[in-house]
Design a protein around this motif. Structure first.
Motif, PDB file in Angstrom:
ATOM      1  N   MET A  35       0.805  -1.217   0.000  1.00 45.56           N
ATOM      2  CA  MET A  35       0.000   0.000   0.000  1.00 45.56           C
ATOM      3  C   MET A  35       0.843   1.273   0.000  1.00 45.56           C
ATOM      4  SD  MET A  35      -2.914  -1.251  -0.277  1.00 45.56           S
ATOM      5  CE  MET A  35      -3.850   0.269  -0.155  1.00 45.56           C
ATOM      6  N   GLU A  36       2.144   1.124   0.212  1.00 45.08           N
ATOM      7  CA  GLU A  36       3.046   2.274   0.181  1.00 45.08           C
ATOM      8  C   GLU A  36       3.200   2.820  -1.241  1.00 45.08           C
ATOM      9  OE1 GLU A  36       7.707   3.338   1.374  1.00 45.08           O
ATOM     10  OE2 GLU A  36       6.930   1.287   1.575  1.00 45.08           O
ATOM     11  N   TYR A  37       2.896   1.994  -2.227  1.00 46.75           N
ATOM     12  CA  TYR A  37       3.083   2.362  -3.630  1.00 46.75           C
ATOM     13  C   TYR A  37       1.742   2.683  -4.295  1.00 46.75           C
ATOM     14  CZ  TYR A  37       7.937   0.737  -3.628  1.00 46.75           C
ATOM     15  OH  TYR A  37       9.284   0.583  -3.388  1.00 46.75           O
ATOM     16  N   ASN A  38       1.747   3.734  -5.140  1.00 48.60           N
ATOM     17  CA  ASN A  38       0.567   4.010  -5.965  1.00 48.60           C
ATOM     18  C   ASN A  38       0.920   4.060  -7.450  1.00 48.60           C
ATOM     19  OD1 ASN A  38       1.932   6.406  -6.206  1.00 48.60           O
ATOM     20  ND2 ASN A  38       0.281   7.714  -5.440  1.00 48.60           N
ATOM     21  N   LEU A  39       2.069   3.462  -7.801  1.00 39.92           N
ATOM     22  CA  LEU A  39       2.520   3.451  -9.192  1.00 39.92           C
ATOM     23  C   LEU A  39       1.573   2.642 -10.080  1.00 39.92           C
ATOM     24  CD1 LEU A  39       6.335   2.847  -8.558  1.00 39.92           C
ATOM     25  CD2 LEU A  39       5.203   5.029  -9.053  1.00 39.92           C
ATOM     26  N   LEU A  40       1.003   1.590  -9.527  1.00 42.44           N
ATOM     27  CA  LEU A  40       0.081   0.764 -10.306  1.00 42.44           C
ATOM     28  C   LEU A  40      -1.177   1.536 -10.664  1.00 42.44           C
ATOM     29  CD1 LEU A  40      -0.738  -1.935 -11.519  1.00 42.44           C
ATOM     30  CD2 LEU A  40      -1.428  -2.697  -9.236  1.00 42.44           C
ATOM     31  N   GLU A  41      -1.675   2.323  -9.724  1.00 47.26           N
ATOM     32  CA  GLU A  41      -2.865   3.135  -9.987  1.00 47.26           C
ATOM     33  C   GLU A  41      -2.575   4.176 -11.075  1.00 47.26           C
ATOM     34  OE1 GLU A  41      -3.469   1.069  -6.250  1.00 47.26           O
ATOM     35  OE2 GLU A  41      -1.786   2.218  -7.059  1.00 47.26           O
ATOM     36  N   LYS A  42      -1.368   4.719 -11.084  1.00 51.05           N
ATOM     37  CA  LYS A  42      -0.991   5.672 -12.128  1.00 51.05           C
ATOM     38  C   LYS A  42      -0.956   4.980 -13.491  1.00 51.05           C
ATOM     39  CE  LYS A  42       1.722   8.771  -9.159  1.00 51.05           C
ATOM     40  NZ  LYS A  42       3.073   9.335  -8.876  1.00 51.05           N
ATOM     41  N   ALA A  43      -0.453   3.753 -13.508  1.00 48.11           N
ATOM     42  CA  ALA A  43      -0.426   3.007 -14.766  1.00 48.11           C
ATOM     43  C   ALA A  43      -1.839   2.711 -15.245  1.00 48.11           C
ATOM     44  CB  ALA A  43       0.360   1.710 -14.584  1.00 48.11           C
ATOM     45  N   ALA A  44      -2.736   2.389 -14.305  1.00 44.86           N
ATOM     46  CA  ALA A  44      -4.121   2.093 -14.663  1.00 44.86           C
ATOM     47  C   ALA A  44      -4.830   3.331 -15.215  1.00 44.86           C
ATOM     48  CB  ALA A  44      -4.870   1.540 -13.458  1.00 44.86           C
ATOM     49  N   ALA A  45      -4.442   4.501 -14.739  1.00 46.03           N
ATOM     50  CA  ALA A  45      -5.019   5.734 -15.265  1.00 46.03           C
ATOM     51  C   ALA A  45      -4.580   5.967 -16.708  1.00 46.03           C
ATOM     52  CB  ALA A  45      -4.615   6.914 -14.387  1.00 46.03           C
TER      53      ALA A  45
END
Length: 240
Positions: A35-45
């Motif tokens: 949960m420390e990372y939000n890089l995946l959510e940026k990729a999904a955007a």
């Protein structure tokens, strides 16, 4: 649309695989753990065909929940990429040193690195059976090779990756005649990715550099699919 499930897609190689498969037109179910990372959510955007999904690979119930989602949304799975790994953390230990081997963490390494890929394949077999490709891909390591491994510390990662290779071999023996094909990949020494998207100085390869090689192998057909081999980012074959 073809579908792929990738474990450990929060950062690094797993995240790079998520983007690579998305570019190839797959619906990507990208396993999230940290949960420390939000890089995946940026990729999904950036890529609407990436679906981040919480997946604790050492938790059977978490695996089953992901199964239910993919079953409801797609009804099939074409490719599985087993990338999640526990590297060992502090006190990865050598038997000669000041710190003893931590057997509790050794068991965790086996759960994540060796047992969870086996469990995921077993649980997802009904969806894989409905997929077009039946392609099972596993990220292993040079440390898994009993013949070639020369390290004298770090029991967790080395032992668990060797066990992973044996579990893949057993899956191959069981499923190859049913139309399943296998890829085992050694990605090399990849730079660690931080939450802000920057990379550590140590390491030889950026994630995109090694996944660019792997994705072509994962999605291509081999004339000798019956051969059970591990390849690396140079295309070299490794002896187990």
């Amino acid at each position: 649309m073809k579908t792929v499930l990738i474990t450990g897609a929060d950062r690094g190689i797993g995240l790079s695989f998520a983007r690579a498969f998305a570019k190839k037109g797959f619906h990507v179910y990208a396993g999230k753990h940290n949960m420390e990372y939000n890089l995946l959510e940026k990729a999904a955007a950036e890529y609407p065909n990436i679906t981040p999904i919480m997946l604790e690979v050492a938790d059977d119930e978490s695996i089953k929940e992901v199964y239910k989602v993919i079953e409801a949304e797609e009804g099939h799975l074409d490719v599985f990429v087993s990338n999640a790994a526990y590297m060992g953390g502090p006190n990865s230990s050598d038997i000669k040193g000041e710190m003893p081997i931590d057997y509790e963490l050794l068991e965790l390494s086996f759960d994540v690195n060796a047992l969870s890929p086996l469990k995921i394949v077993e649980i997802f077999l009904p969806l894989l059976e409905k997929g077009e490709m039946k392609r099972l891909c596993f990220i292993s390591s040079e440390v898994s090779s009993i013949i070639n491994m020369r390290r004298d510390s770090g029991f967790r990662y080395t032992m668990s990756k060797s066990a992973l290779n044996m579990s893949i071999r057993m899956l191959y023996n069981t499923l190859f005649d049913e139309g399943y094909t296998f890829r085992i990949y050694h990605p090399g020494w990849v730079k660690r990715e931080f939450p802000d998207g920057s990379f550590a100085e140590s390491g030889r390869l950026l994630p995109d550099q090694t996944t660019e090689v792997a994705i072509e192998d994962f999605l291509s057909e081999r004339p000798d699919e019956m051969r059970f081999v591990m390849t690396d980012w140079h295309g070299k074959e490794w002896v187990f």
